[in-house]
Design an enzyme around this catalytic site. Structure first.
Site, PDB file in Angstrom:
ATOM      1  N   ARG A  20      -3.625  17.964 -22.391  1.00  0.00           N
ATOM      2  CA  ARG A  20      -2.688  18.256 -21.280  1.00  0.00           C
ATOM      3  C   ARG A  20      -2.966  17.431 -20.023  1.00  0.00           C
ATOM      4  O   ARG A  20      -2.560  17.799 -18.926  1.00  0.00           O
ATOM      5  CB  ARG A  20      -2.686  19.742 -20.922  1.00  0.00           C
ATOM      6  N   LYS A  75       4.873   5.556 -14.135  1.00  0.00           N
ATOM      7  CA  LYS A  75       5.780   5.628 -15.286  1.00  0.00           C
ATOM      8  C   LYS A  75       4.981   5.316 -16.548  1.00  0.00           C
ATOM      9  O   LYS A  75       4.331   4.263 -16.630  1.00  0.00           O
ATOM     10  CB  LYS A  75       6.933   4.643 -15.143  1.00  0.00           C
ATOM     11  N   GLU A 126       9.918 -10.010 -10.194  1.00  0.00           N
ATOM     12  CA  GLU A 126       9.776  -8.678  -9.583  1.00  0.00           C
ATOM     13  C   GLU A 126       9.319  -8.797  -8.133  1.00  0.00           C
ATOM     14  O   GLU A 126       9.634  -7.943  -7.309  1.00  0.00           O
ATOM     15  CB  GLU A 126       8.810  -7.803 -10.388  1.00  0.00           C
ATOM     16  N   LYS A 185       6.294  -1.472  -3.516  1.00  0.00           N
ATOM     17  CA  LYS A 185       6.391  -0.538  -4.655  1.00  0.00           C
ATOM     18  C   LYS A 185       5.774   0.801  -4.282  1.00  0.00           C
ATOM     19  O   LYS A 185       6.331   1.873  -4.570  1.00  0.00           O
ATOM     20  CB  LYS A 185       5.705  -1.141  -5.883  1.00  0.00           C
ATOM     21  N   GLU A 217      12.378   9.375  -8.943  1.00  0.00           N
ATOM     22  CA  GLU A 217      13.567   8.533  -9.052  1.00  0.00           C
ATOM     23  C   GLU A 217      14.868   9.316  -8.895  1.00  0.00           C
ATOM     24  O   GLU A 217      15.789   9.195  -9.687  1.00  0.00           O
ATOM     25  CB  GLU A 217      13.553   7.777 -10.401  1.00  0.00           C
ATOM     26  N   ARG A 263      13.975   5.270  -5.426  1.00  0.00           N
ATOM     27  CA  ARG A 263      13.281   4.510  -6.484  1.00  0.00           C
ATOM     28  C   ARG A 263      14.273   3.752  -7.368  1.00  0.00           C
ATOM     29  O   ARG A 263      13.928   2.757  -8.007  1.00  0.00           O
ATOM     30  CB  ARG A 263      12.391   5.447  -7.315  1.00  0.00           C
ATOM     31  N   ASN A 289      15.704  -0.940  -9.505  1.00  0.00           N
ATOM     32  CA  ASN A 289      16.479  -1.396 -10.653  1.00  0.00           C
ATOM     33  C   ASN A 289      17.335  -2.609 -10.310  1.00  0.00           C
ATOM     34  O   ASN A 289      18.141  -3.051 -11.139  1.00  0.00           O
ATOM     35  CB  ASN A 289      17.363  -0.242 -11.141  1.00  0.00           C
ATOM     36  N   HIS A 334      18.321  -5.303 -12.754  1.00  0.00           N
ATOM     37  CA  HIS A 334      17.907  -4.837 -14.084  1.00  0.00           C
ATOM     38  C   HIS A 334      19.086  -4.343 -14.931  1.00  0.00           C
ATOM     39  O   HIS A 334      18.993  -4.341 -16.155  1.00  0.00           O
ATOM     40  CB  HIS A 334      16.869  -3.709 -13.964  1.00  0.00           C
ATOM     41  N   HIS A 355      18.884  -5.978 -18.260  1.00  0.00           N
ATOM     42  CA  HIS A 355      18.592  -5.222 -19.486  1.00  0.00           C
ATOM     43  C   HIS A 355      19.628  -5.517 -20.561  1.00  0.00           C
ATOM     44  O   HIS A 355      19.311  -5.569 -21.749  1.00  0.00           O
ATOM     45  CB  HIS A 355      18.577  -3.712 -19.204  1.00  0.00           C
ATOM     46  N   HIS A 370      11.340 -10.555 -19.850  1.00  0.00           N
ATOM     47  CA  HIS A 370      11.946  -9.531 -18.990  1.00  0.00           C
ATOM     48  C   HIS A 370      12.306 -10.115 -17.617  1.00  0.00           C
ATOM     49  O   HIS A 370      13.426  -9.955 -17.123  1.00  0.00           O
ATOM     50  CB  HIS A 370      10.984  -8.351 -18.839  1.00  0.00           C
TER      51      HIS A 370
HETATM   52  N1  GLY Z   1       9.690  -0.336 -12.733  1.00  0.00           N
HETATM   53  C1  GLY Z   1      10.542   0.499 -11.993  1.00  0.00           C
HETATM   54  C2  GLY Z   1       9.876   1.744 -11.497  1.00  0.00           C
HETATM   55  O1  GLY Z   1       8.676   1.865 -11.584  1.00  0.00           O
HETATM   56  O2  GLY Z   1      10.555   2.611 -11.034  1.00  0.00           O
END
Ligand code: GLY
Length: 367
Positions: free
Chosen positions: A128, A150, A192, A235, A245, A249, A253, A256, A260, A273
């Site tokens: 956990r 993430k 990025e 960031k 998000e 956040r 994107n 992207h 994507h 990418h």
């Molecule tokens: N890579 C996008 C984020 O971390 O939200």
């Protein structure tokens, strides 16, 4: 801000109440891991999760941890995206049981985005949740994926569909790792960094305008530390404001949504990418300009810098296929396309009124 990469460690705070942590940036941090890990060491079992190629390069650094008294084992995972699979997570969980890991064990993810995403997912779920530390070895991981919690594995139906937001205890960024990275990988990852310039920090964009060739060479330690620190700071600020998000956040994107789609249509082959995102930002800039948000001077300046990045040819891209993929983007909410546009260089906005025709027009000019 003054940078002295030979001597200093930059510390960028990521503020999240009891989950707050620092991102530390400095050349040769990898030789100081025994010191930097010390706050979390109580003699418990440590796991370094990595890939064979990275282990081969940094075996001495890992050994140095053992000789400094850490009870440490290494678990290797495949060196490609196939590692981000629930079957791999299960193998790692089982090895950790065999090694006697308990809830106090610490997992160190040493590698790029694949190792970081899998390692974070394993740490979030093993008993956990156990402490974990990100030691990114690629530029993309240093400025993006290792920061912000993430974690995920892929499903056949799509990338990153199963995971958790789970924050590391710290992120240790050593630009010295970049010396061994293939050049194309490094250059595409700068996508990025310039993205942070577009969405939040004009001074990053200006660095690309003024010092593009030096940035691409990555041999100016001071400049490299500066771009890494500025990128990590943006960031960290955005994640601090909106960890889950729900709003801000989503600005990350930028470029992207269409990027994507290009990756998807190329079946994730032959296009990095960052390269897909660079094309995506060219399209998003065009849409921002066409909608009257970005003025002509800023639009032209933005496209001029992006044109400096060497990109592989996209080949035949069917605009209707791009629209279809974009329509299924997992960031869409209640069927509404969430598209990130620029008001100006350094300021982004979320738009829900980008039309298929806007995208088609942008593809004709920018892709
Ligand atoms: N890579 C996008 C984020 O971390 O939200």
């Amino acid at each position: 801000m003054s940078y002295n990469p030979a001597q200093s460690i930059q510390s960028v705070p990521l503020a999240l109440a009891e989950d707050s942590y620092d991102i530390k940036i400095g050349f040769d941090l990898r030789h100081q891991l025994h010191e930097l890990f010390r706050p979390w060491n109580q003699g418990q079992q440590w796991i370094v999760l990595t890939q064979q190629a990275i282990f081969d390069l940094y075996a001495a650094e890992i050994d140095a941890l053992r000789t400094s008294g850490y009870k440490l084992d290494v678990i290797l995972v495949p060196g490609d995206e196939s590692a981000k699979h629930i079957g791999e997570a299960e193998k790692v969980w089982s090895k950790m049981v065999d090694l006697g890991c308990d809830r106090s064990s610490v997992l160190v993810a040493l590698g790029g985005g694949v190792v970081g995403d899998l390692g974070g997912f394993v740490a979030a779920t093993y008993m956990r949740g156990i402490p974990f530390i990100q030691v990114p070895t690629t530029l993309l991981a240093m400025i993006d994926s290792a920061i912000g919690g993430k974690t995920a594995v892929n499903l056949a139906a799509g990338k990153n569909l199963v995971g958790a937001i789970y924050q590391p205890k710290t992120v240790l960024v050593d630009p010295g790792f970049l010396a061994t990275l293939p050049r194309r990988n490094v250059i595409s990852s700068l996508a990025e960094a310039i993205k942070y310039g577009f969405i939040r920090d004009r001074s990053i964009f200006d660095l690309f305008v003024d010092r593009f060739d030096d940035l691409i060479k990555l041999d100016d330690k001071s400049l490299l530390t500066e771009i890494l620190t500025k990128s990590c700071r943006i960031k960290a600020q955005i994640v601090s404001n909106d960890q889950f998000e729900n709003g801000e956040r989503r600005l990350l994107n930028y470029g992207h949504t269409i990027g994507h789609a290009f990756e998807n249509l190329r079946a994730y082959q032959g296009l990095y990418h960052g390269e897909a995102v660079l094309y995506g930002m060219r399209c998003a800039n065009h849409i921002s300009w066409q909608k009257g948000l970005l003025d002509t001077q800023a639009y032209e300046a933005a496209q001029k810098v992006l044109a400096k990045f060497e990109l592989p040819d996209l080949g035949d891209i069917d605009p209707q296929q791009v629209i279809d993929v974009v329509a299924h983007d997992k960031k869409n909410i209640n069927g509404k396309l969430n598209f990130i546009l620029l008001n100006e260089i350094g300021e982004a906005t979320i738009s829900t009124d980008v039309t298929p025709q806007d995208i088609i027009d942008s593809l004709a000019v920018a892709a």
